[in-house]
Design an enzyme around this catalytic site. Structure first.
Site, PDB file in Angstrom:
ATOM      1  CE  LYS A  60     -13.788  -4.136  -3.069  1.00  0.00           C
ATOM      2  NZ  LYS A  60     -14.802  -4.549  -2.117  1.00  0.00           N
ATOM      3  CE  LYS A  65      -4.423  -1.635   1.656  1.00  0.00           C
ATOM      4  NZ  LYS A  65      -5.482  -1.541   2.671  1.00  0.00           N
ATOM      5  CE  LYS A 104      -8.456 -12.093  -3.555  1.00  0.00           C
ATOM      6  NZ  LYS A 104      -7.975 -11.778  -2.229  1.00  0.00           N
TER       7      LYS A 104
END
Ligand code: TRP
Length: 331
Positions: A199, A114, A196
């Site tokens: 969204k 992140k 995977k």
């Protein structure tokens, strides 16, 4: 007294849920309600570690809450609440942060990922994100935490912190274990089936949102990437077809062999359409219930208010115990 073991899990209110979230997590949350005391949270405080548009965060939190209800989380059986409505989480996070080594936090791969993805905003919250998660889990004496592979490290950290705290002050927190799901594991992207389903994928065709209109879902399945073969057969390396067989099995309850037999002699086209229709039909009642709930704001509000009260009652007992052990003066 209810002696069932406690399960805790949380989901971030970012946009809608994908078919992957639904199959891999939420369907299991619903099932677990029969055998465990379940506590589920929409973890909005975790979401503000990344910059959010206030209006959208508010909307997404409400949507996520309604969607969990629509999927079958039962607010009478389980505790379903919005994390920021229960102030014990932030308070416990402070305390537990003092028992979580800086070095361990720095090793978290999610923090590294992140901070690379949001290099303009590497804030302290992003670094201490796992401590808030530790608080979530330990406050409810959860013995089991259903999480995906990507959260394993955070769970391991919560075990370490619980063990460390208990070692210093005597038994205070239940040491949680990961709850490994038997099925529903991993749903892959429809466009890059080695990855995977997510969204955050740039192409919406790659993922199914639980709220996609039925014809959109069917279209996405029709354009799912497969290979140049024709047989509907589960084989190593045929990621695209394998993913579709997995999805079809999860929806219909059919085994791989049953699905292969059903589509013997038919091509990928027929199969993709069948998967699309099965998924769309399966999610139709969830969508209907979701839209009904979103029109009933008063019910939703009553529901999350009650959830927060229950969550506060449980968590404040644990927090008091920890405060006392550490030596904080009784309030
Ligand atoms: N960090 C988790 C995720 O991104 C969400 C989460 C927050 C969570 N608190 C939790 C999951 C406690 C399990 C238990 O998926």
């Amino acid at each position: 007294m209810d002696r069932k073991p406690v399960i805790f899990s949380g989901i971030q209110p970012t946009g809608t849920f994908t078919l992957g979230n639904y199959m891999g997590a939420i369907k299991n949350w619903v099932k677990l309600q029969d055998d465990y005391r379940c506590v589920y949270s929409v973890v909005d405080l975790h979401s503000v570690t990344i910059r959010q548009e206030p209006k959208i965060l508010r909307e997404n939190t409400m949507r996520a809450y309604a969607l969990l209800l629509a999927c079958g989380v039962d607010p009478e059986k389980s505790v379903l609440f919005v994390q920021s409505h229960v102030p014990t989480h932030a308070e416990a996070a402070w305390l537990l942060g003092c028992y979580t080594p800086y070095g361990e936090l720095g090793r978290m791969t999610q923090f590294k990922d992140k901070s690379a993805a949001h290099s303009e905003n590497i804030n302290a919250g992003l670094f201490t994100y796992p401590v808030l998660q530790i608080a979530d889990i330990l406050l409810y004496n959860a013995s089991l935490v259903p999480v995906g592979e990507d959260q394993r490290q955070h769970l391991e950290l919560s075990r370490n912190t619980a063990i460390r705290f208990n070692g210093i002050y005597g038994d205070t927190f239940v040491v949680p274990e990961p709850y490994i799901q038997k099925e529903g594991g991993k749903i892959m992207s429809l466009q890059e089936p080695a990855k995977k389903m997510s969204k955050s994928d740039a192409t919406p065709k790659a993922y199914i949102s639980v709220l996609d209109p039925p014809d959109t879902m069917i279209k996405k399945f029709k354009s799912a990437v497969t290979d140049s073969g024709t047989d509907v057969a589960y084989r190593p390396g045929k990621d695209g077809v394998n993913n579709l067989i997995t999805i079809y099995g999860l929806i219909t309850g059919k085994t791989i062999e049953e699905t292969e037999a059903e589509f013997k002699g038919k091509g990928y086209g027929d199969f993709k359409l069948a998967v699309g229709e099965a998924v769309a039909n399966h999610l139709k009642p969830v969508q209907d219930e979701y839209y009904r709930l979103m029109d009933d704001r008063a019910y939703l509000e009553a529901c999350w208010k009650q959830g927060a009260e229950k969550a506060f009652a449980i968590s404040s007992r644990t927090l008091e115990k920890a405060r006392k052990k550490v030596g904080l003066l009784k309030r």
